[in-house]
Motif scaffolding. Structure first.
Motif, PDB file in Angstrom:
ATOM      1  N   GLN A 163      -0.826  -1.259  -5.208  1.00  0.00           N
ATOM      2  CA  GLN A 163      -0.072   0.028  -4.989  1.00  0.00           C
ATOM      3  C   GLN A 163       1.166  -0.779  -5.300  1.00  0.00           C
ATOM      4  O   GLN A 163       2.304   0.195  -6.124  1.00  0.00           O
ATOM      5  CB  GLN A 163       0.076   0.866  -3.839  1.00  0.00           C
ATOM      6  CG  GLN A 163      -1.765   1.560  -4.271  1.00  0.00           C
ATOM      7  CD  GLN A 163      -2.359   2.081  -5.308  1.00  0.00           C
ATOM      8  OE1 GLN A 163      -1.691   3.512  -5.617  1.00  0.00           O
ATOM      9  NE2 GLN A 163      -3.515   1.755  -5.963  1.00  0.00           N
ATOM     10  N   ARG A 164       1.457  -1.729  -4.968  1.00  0.00           N
ATOM     11  CA  ARG A 164       2.785  -2.163  -5.027  1.00  0.00           C
ATOM     12  C   ARG A 164       3.069  -2.348  -6.881  1.00  0.00           C
ATOM     13  O   ARG A 164       4.108  -3.202  -7.290  1.00  0.00           O
ATOM     14  CB  ARG A 164       3.373  -3.287  -4.456  1.00  0.00           C
ATOM     15  CG  ARG A 164       2.660  -3.043  -2.939  1.00  0.00           C
ATOM     16  CD  ARG A 164       2.955  -4.528  -2.062  1.00  0.00           C
ATOM     17  NE  ARG A 164       1.840  -4.962  -2.655  1.00  0.00           N
ATOM     18  CZ  ARG A 164       1.830  -6.097  -1.733  1.00  0.00           C
ATOM     19  NH1 ARG A 164       2.113  -6.790  -0.875  1.00  0.00           N
ATOM     20  NH2 ARG A 164       0.348  -6.453  -2.933  1.00  0.00           N
ATOM     21  N   ILE A 165       1.955  -2.907  -7.804  1.00  0.00           N
ATOM     22  CA  ILE A 165       2.716  -3.341  -8.932  1.00  0.00           C
ATOM     23  C   ILE A 165       2.558  -1.845  -9.531  1.00  0.00           C
ATOM     24  O   ILE A 165       3.061  -1.349 -10.116  1.00  0.00           O
ATOM     25  CB  ILE A 165       0.808  -3.962  -9.519  1.00  0.00           C
ATOM     26  CG1 ILE A 165       1.728  -5.507  -8.920  1.00  0.00           C
ATOM     27  CG2 ILE A 165       1.583  -4.137 -10.750  1.00  0.00           C
ATOM     28  CD1 ILE A 165       0.633  -6.735  -9.009  1.00  0.00           C
ATOM     29  N   ILE A 166       0.935  -0.775  -9.577  1.00  0.00           N
ATOM     30  CA  ILE A 166       0.867   0.681 -10.418  1.00  0.00           C
ATOM     31  C   ILE A 166       0.809   1.203  -8.953  1.00  0.00           C
ATOM     32  O   ILE A 166      -0.351   0.983  -8.908  1.00  0.00           O
ATOM     33  CB  ILE A 166      -0.112   0.299 -11.593  1.00  0.00           C
ATOM     34  CG1 ILE A 166       0.840  -1.052 -12.725  1.00  0.00           C
ATOM     35  CG2 ILE A 166      -0.170   1.413 -12.450  1.00  0.00           C
ATOM     36  CD1 ILE A 166      -0.361  -0.936 -12.647  1.00  0.00           C
ATOM     37  N   ALA A 167       1.330   2.541  -9.167  1.00  0.00           N
ATOM     38  CA  ALA A 167       1.235   3.572  -8.308  1.00  0.00           C
ATOM     39  C   ALA A 167      -0.649   4.409  -8.774  1.00  0.00           C
ATOM     40  O   ALA A 167      -0.083   5.215  -9.715  1.00  0.00           O
ATOM     41  CB  ALA A 167       2.319   4.028  -7.439  1.00  0.00           C
ATOM     42  N   GLY A 168      -1.110   4.510  -8.116  1.00  0.00           N
ATOM     43  CA  GLY A 168      -2.067   5.554  -8.235  1.00  0.00           C
ATOM     44  C   GLY A 168      -3.396   5.158  -8.262  1.00  0.00           C
ATOM     45  O   GLY A 168      -4.439   6.583  -8.663  1.00  0.00           O
TER      46      GLY A 168
END
Length: 271
Positions: A163-168
């Motif tokens: 989630q720190r790279i792409i959230a969701g």
């Protein structure tokens, strides 16, 4: 577990129903669910009555109810949480952890497994500041993702779940996106070519938009803010279908545990 499409669907329906409404009373707030921020359940209970819902935001898998004071109430649904707008006369279900009373209706959070959380963000604190980029937003570019994948030996499945790279993104939509992009989930992140990264970003966006259009995916717990299940489960290509024929090539779909998560893919279509 509710992922971006499910949380976005809930946000949409809450915007249609709760926006502009004032909290009359906090009927119940379980201290065990207040896991974010410095405010206790008692403090939140004291602050909310009389406050009007100014906006409802989503960042990744998080919902943020913004009040007319510019404070935010954070809600994360965890694995089994439900956030429902329901007539106040309806009986409470087991494992109800938050009940905000409005005019004639309640906003109720239930969560049998209690993996979700509630928190209070004071005015001036950015909602979801610690999260990565939004997959449907402009910041997710080939250049951005290539930089994040550079030198990474971890499987692309694990990196997309970060989630720190792409959230969701969660298990369902990562599996579906990698299938559409024809990329195996166990490929090292650094092995992806620029063309594959571009293809993967396009697949992520297409998969998420389809799921939002079908109001999310329901296997057991998820329902939207009005209590209705989603319909996207009828449109999945690989998730939950291991051992069945691939709808694209006819080969049997495989299943493998990657970074602690069960992954579903086609060994013939994905390379």
């Amino acid at each position: 577990m509710p992922e971006l499409p499910e949380v976005e669907t809930i946000r949409f329906y809450l915007t249609e129903t709760v926006l502009g409404q004032r909290v009359n009373t906090v009927k119940h707030l379980d201290q065990r669910m207040v896991k974010t921020g410095s405010a206790s359940a008692e403090e939140i209970t004291r602050r909310l009555p009389g406050r009007m819902v100014k906006s409802i935001k989503r960042r990744g898998k998080f919902l943020f109810l913004e009040w007319d004071t510019q404070d935010h109430l954070l809600v994360h649904l965890g694995m089994s949480g439900r956030l429902i707008w329901i007539p106040e006369s309806a009986p409470w279900v087991t494992h109800t952890h938050m009940v905000l009373g409005f005019r004639d209706f309640d906003l109720r959070l239930s969560d049998p497994r209690r993996f979700g959380r509630i928190g209070w963000l004071p005015a001036g604190e950015e909602p979801g500041a610690q999260l990565g980029v939004e997959p449907l937003g402009r910041r997710l570019t080939r250049q951005f993702l290539a930089q994040k994948l550079k030198g990474r030996s971890a499987p692309i499945k694990a990196l997309l779940l970060d989630q720190r790279i792409i959230a969701g993104l969660g298990n369902i939509y990562v599996d579906e996106s990698l299938f559409q992009a024809r990329i195996r989930p166990d490929r090292p992140g650094s092995s992806l070519t620029p063309a594959e990264i571009t293809r993967m970003i396009r697949a992520i966006r297409a998969v998420l938009k389809q799921a939002i259009m079908h109001r999310g995916t329901t296997f057991s717990d998820y329902v939207d803010a009005l209590g209705h299940p989603g319909e996207n489960q009828a449109y999945l290509w690989v998730y939950g279908r291991s051992g069945q024929e691939c709808r694209r090539c006819g080969h049997l779909l495989a299943q493998q545990v990657i970074a602690g998560r069960t992954s579903h893919f086609c060994g013939h279509c994905q390379s």
